[in-house]
Enzyme design. Structure first.
Site, short mmCIF file in Angstrom:
data_model
loop_
_atom_site.label_atom_id
_atom_site.label_comp_id
_atom_site.label_asym_id
_atom_site.label_seq_id
_atom_site.Cartn_x
_atom_site.Cartn_y
_atom_site.Cartn_z
CE1 TYR A 187 -3.59 2.62 0.80
CE2 TYR A 187 -2.00 3.19 2.43
CZ TYR A 187 -3.12 3.67 1.70
OH TYR A 187 -4.23 4.48 1.81
CE LYS A 202 -9.30 2.24 2.57
NZ LYS A 202 -7.70 1.60 2.52
C1 LIG Z 1 -6.47 2.28 2.92
C2 LIG Z 1 -5.37 1.18 3.22
C3 LIG Z 1 -4.49 1.40 4.24
C4 LIG Z 1 -4.39 2.56 5.02
O1 LIG Z 1 -5.37 2.96 5.76
P1 LIG Z 1 -6.18 4.51 6.38
O2 LIG Z 1 -7.42 4.09 7.04
O3 LIG Z 1 -6.46 5.12 5.11
O4 LIG Z 1 -4.96 5.17 6.94
C5 LIG Z 1 -3.31 0.50 4.55
N1 LIG Z 1 -3.73 -0.66 4.02
C6 LIG Z 1 -4.31 -1.14 2.93
C7 LIG Z 1 -4.33 -2.29 2.11
C8 LIG Z 1 -5.37 0.16 2.54
O5 LIG Z 1 -6.11 -0.23 1.59
#
Ligand SMILES: *Cc1c(COP(=O)(O)O)cnc(C)c1O
Length: 393
Positions: free
Chosen positions: A97, A194
């Protein structure tokens, strides 16, 4: 009892009032009976009952001892890295990421923590990258946006043999599909922004530790560094998790249909979805996860940025936005969005071609989503001569 049933009933009814929904304790401090004598809480950075409910819920879901909730996924990652010290090394998945890459390279490198990036789908490369200084292996599986799958159980054995910790970013799979701690990992992290939240309405992060000892260290760091999740957002994540199994089932079902539709479309070059038998790591995905997730990526035969831009701006239901895992379907163009800061040759070498498009499949009817993609192809093809030439060639 099934996991979904267990999950729904592991969220406690409020013993004081019988409230069936978890109360939101919007408070900074807790009145003490005598100095140091309290009802389990003294100050809300150290602990808050709403956050505590989320933390024990996610620990149960991920099959770990200690769950911790943070203000973002990156705050969760940051806390795990603080288990290390100057001189330590990390072996990390190469298509990590972007935010984790930035944190590792632009923040932690200046504190003397070095990261080696390798293709973790190749076990030999993981073994080769380990040195006596390696203290942590960092996996993401599936990865973003090409959905590469690494063998968690095999890499857990390598970690154990080399006395290092294995941390898995389980954001793309969610615990409804994959439980890394049960496969031998030591720590799991999530961007709860997510699938756990699931409604594109918050930013949050989760850490779960398999052992209490590591869990206690992480809990100490959570309080010492302070990037905790607030009570209202904790409540929103609990509310999201209540429907996680149901949502994930639909995300997976629609994603497979969309992937199959794309795979047979003449304007599509490659489709990336672990549920397709054509996916290079399909067998590993089948072995370690209960399903293949809601993210589908594909590239166009007309492999130009312009073709992809035409596509992502013409869909009706798929909204052009970063992020993933919510009820509304999203579409993105990694070369111009999430992966824009990576030099073009490096980006292409990592499999992110100029026309690569990523879909986060939402909870609309499957047929409607396919129809939206179909009408977008038709629009693009009819207005772009070069595109239709590629099609018929
Ligand atoms: C979005 C995401 C992150 C970071 O998370 P945030 O809540 O945006 O700080 C880390 N790892 C993955 C795989 C992601 O999709």
């Amino acid at each position: 009892m099934s996991n979904a049933t267990q999950l729904i009933h592991s969220i406690p009814v409020d013993p004081q009032t019988g409230a069936i929904s978890v109360p939101i304790y919007q408070t900074s401090t807790f009145v003490q009976d005598a100095p140091g004598v309290n009802k389990g809480y003294d100050y809300a950075r150290s602990g808050n009952p709403t956050r505590a409910t989320l933390e024990s819920l996610i620990a149960t879901l991920e099959n770990g001892q200690t769950g911790l909730a943070f203000a973002s996924g990156l705050a969760a990652i940051d806390t795990v890295i603080k288990l290390l010290k100057t001189g330590d090394e990390i072996v990390a998945v190469d298509d990590i990421y972007g935010g984790a890459f930035r944190l590792f390279n632009n923040v932690y490198e200046q504190f003397g923590i070095k990261v080696h990036y390798v293709d973790t789908t190749d076990i030999a490369k993981v073994v080769d990258a380990i040195t006596p200084k390696t203290k942590l292996i960092w996996l993401e599986t599936p990865t973003n946006p090409t959905l590469k799958i690494s063998d968690i159980a095999a890499i857990a054995q390598i970690a154990k043999a080399n006395a290092c910790l294995l941390c898995v970013d389980n954001t793309f799979a969610s615990p409804a599909l994959q439980q890394p701690l049960s496969l031998g990992a030591d720590i799991v992290i999530h961007s709860a922004t997510k699938y756990l939240g699931g409604h594109s309405d918050l930013i949050a992060g989760i850490v779960v530790a398999k052992d209490k000892l590591i869990g206690d260290k992480l809990k100490y760091l959570q309080n010492a560094c302070g990037a905790v999740l607030g009570p209202f957002d904790s409540w929103l994540v609990i509310r999201g998790i209540e429907t996680l199994h149901l949502r994930i089932r639909q995300h997976c079902a629609s994603a497979l249909e969309v992937a199959k539709f794309l795979e047979q479309h003449p304007a599509v070059d490659k489709v990336y979805y672990p549920g397709l038998t054509s996916h290079p790591n399909h067998d590993v995905a089948k072995k370690q996860a209960k399903g293949f997730g809601g993210i589908v990526s594909f590239s166009l035969k007309e492999d130009t940025e312009q073709a992809a831009i035409d596509f992502v701006t013409q869909t009706q239901l798929f909204k052009l936005a970063e992020s993933l895992g919510g009820i509304k379907s999203l579409i993105s163009h990694p070369a111009n969005m999430t992966h824009k800061s990576i030099p073009a040759d490096k980006r292409r070498a990592a499999g992110v071609s100029d026309s690569l498009i990523r879909l986060s499949i939402g909870l609309e009817e499957t047929e409607d989503l396919i129809q939206d993609l179909d009408q977008t192809f038709q629009k693009i093809i009819s207005r772009n001569h070069k595109f239709s030439f590629t099609l018929t060639a």
